[in-house]
Each structure stands twice: as C-alpha cells, then as structure tokens.
Design an enzyme around this catalytic site. Structure first.
Site, short mmCIF file in Angstrom:
data_model
loop_
_atom_site.label_atom_id
_atom_site.label_comp_id
_atom_site.label_asym_id
_atom_site.label_seq_id
_atom_site.Cartn_x
_atom_site.Cartn_y
_atom_site.Cartn_z
N TYR A 59 14.51 8.83 10.89
CA TYR A 59 13.07 8.80 11.19
C TYR A 59 12.77 9.52 12.50
O TYR A 59 13.49 9.37 13.49
CB TYR A 59 12.56 7.36 11.27
CG TYR A 59 12.50 6.63 9.95
CD1 TYR A 59 12.66 7.30 8.73
CD2 TYR A 59 12.26 5.26 9.91
CE1 TYR A 59 12.59 6.62 7.52
CE2 TYR A 59 12.18 4.56 8.70
CZ TYR A 59 12.36 5.25 7.51
OH TYR A 59 12.29 4.57 6.32
N PRO A 217 3.52 1.03 0.53
CA PRO A 217 2.82 0.09 -0.34
C PRO A 217 1.35 0.44 -0.57
O PRO A 217 0.71 -0.14 -1.45
CB PRO A 217 2.95 -1.24 0.40
CG PRO A 217 3.09 -0.86 1.84
CD PRO A 217 3.88 0.41 1.83
N GLY A 220 0.42 5.99 0.70
CA GLY A 220 0.03 6.97 1.70
C GLY A 220 -1.49 7.04 1.82
O GLY A 220 -2.21 6.12 1.44
N PHE A 224 -7.11 6.35 0.10
CA PHE A 224 -8.32 6.29 0.92
C PHE A 224 -9.04 7.62 1.03
O PHE A 224 -10.26 7.66 1.16
CB PHE A 224 -7.95 5.81 2.33
CG PHE A 224 -7.12 4.56 2.33
CD1 PHE A 224 -7.69 3.33 2.08
CD2 PHE A 224 -5.76 4.64 2.54
CE1 PHE A 224 -6.92 2.18 2.07
CE2 PHE A 224 -4.97 3.50 2.53
CZ PHE A 224 -5.56 2.26 2.28
#
Length: 307
Positions: A59, A217, A220, A224
């Site tokens: 990450y 969950p 992404g 929205f």
C-alpha cells in the site's frame, strides 16, 4: 469511551471489531498531511469502536505501513487497543523494490519472512495479529507456506494467518497443509460486486464459522459519482429510499448495513480518511433490515428479479 460495536470472534484469543479501517489510500489522501493527522484518524476509529486496522506491504508504494507507524510511535499505548493486519506476496515494480522487474506474486519462504520483518519495522511493532497472503499465487507450494507460517507463529512475530482474494478451492488447498485454521478470507464485495455471495466463497466461510473480511464495500466512488454506471444508477434511488426509511446518514451506510446482514457475518473494511464518515459508518451496525427490503436492494443490484 468507545462505542460498543459487536465483536467478531476470529480465534480463541483474537476478536475483530464489526467494522475495520483500511490503509490502502493513506498515502494518496488530501485529508492526511502528516503523522498527526493519521494519529487523529486512529483515535477517531478507536472512539467509534473500530479497533481493527488493515494494511498491506504494497500500500502506498510500500510506504503506508511506515506512515502509520510514524503516527503510532507518537502514542504507542494505543497499540494495545488495536488489532493490526497486514498482507504480503504481491511484488510490485517500484523504486522501493529495485529487484522487481515485473509485477508478480511470491509465496516463497524467504519472501514471506522478509515481508514480515519489513512490516514489523515499518509499523514499529513487535508482532502482527493477522498476516494474509494477499493474492493467490499460481506457483504457491502449500507445504512451504505452511512451514513458513509455523515458523512465524513459533517466533511470536505473527499470531494468526488468513488469505485474501482466494477461491474456495485455493483456501482449502492451503488449509489442508496447516496445523492451525486460516481465520479469514478478505474479498471484494458490495452492492456493485456480488460474486462472493453466489460463487461459494461466503458459503464456505459460513460452513466453517469463519468471518470473511470485505474490501471496497462501497464499490469505490462508482456508487456516488459514476453517472455512466448503469448498476449504480439503478441502485441509488433504492438506497436513498432505504436511507430515509432506516434513518441513516447516507446511502453509504445503507450499503454497509446490507452487507452486515449476510449470514457469514462479514467485516467491511472502510477506506475513508474522514473522522465524521467513520462515525457515520458505525450507524450501519444498528440496522435491522426487513427481509424484503434486503431483497429489494439485491434485485436493484442484479437488475432482475430473483428466479
């Protein structure tokens, strides 16, 4: 005082919070500018009852663990209030790993052992609560991984082991060689990604009373902002209706609550870097969906009625 979220019992000596927080975007967030900001976010999670923190060595271009570790060093007493997860085996082409000339997977004993040492040093901790194999490796020798896990457990450097993105057959293969249970499989699932619900992944988890973890969950930003996504467009009005019916802050909380109703008792990993969204997310844990409401969301997600 932390909120009383449910605990998911992963092993005799380990439990996770009902929601986890994930560091995937930590280095890319405009909301996080320094270690103090990370520490404030850690405290916001703990205050909300979220004690489980999900990392991976890759990450942030192999940088998120050290970034988090810098913050944790400012308040080392918080380590005893949290469970720290990390993952290994993805090997990316990156300036931090100059010997990598192609993206690949590596589940050899030397690689796993070195990854653990790197993660411990970066995070500034003396043990990892859960280590996962991040992606299935077609060259994985299950006996070698089992031997490596046993060595890490005996050394006290890792408490428990799991996998991520494994199919049931891959999970079974590795488990068949281990002398202790794999305690989770972290997979992608959301109202926009239903595969684990129907491909046997969550059936296997429920069969063995294992709590799967869920990455992405909320699918992404698509849920929205993507007005070209047919599925997201179909879902939004249904989620908005359920938001109002169940008095939730937004459709994100509806989507998380929907996942929490899965009988395998999943643990969604939140990717937000905003404290108020962490607090909002915990409200998902208080929802008891009417069964037909849950299926109304499923039908909208699939785009057709159940057979």
């Amino acid at each position: 005082m932390a909120n009383a979220l449910l605990r998911r019992h992963m092993a005799k000596d380990l439990s996770f919070s009902q929601l986890a927080w994930g560091a995937w975007r930590l280095r890319n967030s405009t909301d996080i500018k320094n270690a103090d900001d990370i520490l404030a976010l850690i405290r916001a999670c703990l205050d909300a009852g979220i004690t489980t923190f999900d990392h991976a060595d890759i990450y942030g271009g192999y940088g998120c663990e050290a970034y988090f570790g810098e913050a944790l060093a400012k308040a080392p007493e918080l380590r005893h209030q949290m469970e720290i997860i990390t993952k290994c085996d993805i090997a990316l082409v990156n300036t931090a790993r100059p010997d990598h000339r192609i993206n690949h997977y590596n589940t050899t004993k030397p690689h796993i052992l070195q990854s653990v040492e790197n993660s411990l040093a970066s995070l500034g901790i003396d043990h990892i609560d859960l280590l996962m194999i991040h992606r299935p490796d077609p060259l994985m020798v299950a006996d070698e991984v089992a031997e490596t896990f046993s060595q890490l457990r005996q050394s006290g450097k890792v408490g428990h082991f799991g996998v991520s993105n494994f199919k049931p057959s891959q999970f079974n293969l590795l488990q068949s060689r281990l002398d202790a249970p794999l305690i989770t499989n972290q997979v992608e699932c959301s109202v926009l990604e239903l595969a684990p619900i129907f491909n046997g992944t969550f059936d296997q988890m429920q069969q063995h009373r294992i709590h799967p973890m869920i990455w992405s969950p909320l699918g992404g930003a698509r849920l929205f902002t993507d007005t070209d996504d047919v599925c997201a467009n179909r879902l939004r009005p249904v989620l908005e209706h359920m938001r109002d019916k169940y008095d939730l802050p937004g459709i994100a909380e509806v989507a998380i609550a929907w996942l929490l109703h899965l009988p395998s008792q999943v643990i969604p990993v939140l990717g937000t870097m905003k404290a108020h969204r962490i607090a909002d997310a915990t409200k998902s844990c208080n929802v008891t969906f009417e069964r037909q409401d849950w299926f109304e969301i499923l039908v909208a997600a699939q785009g057709h009625p159940v057979p």
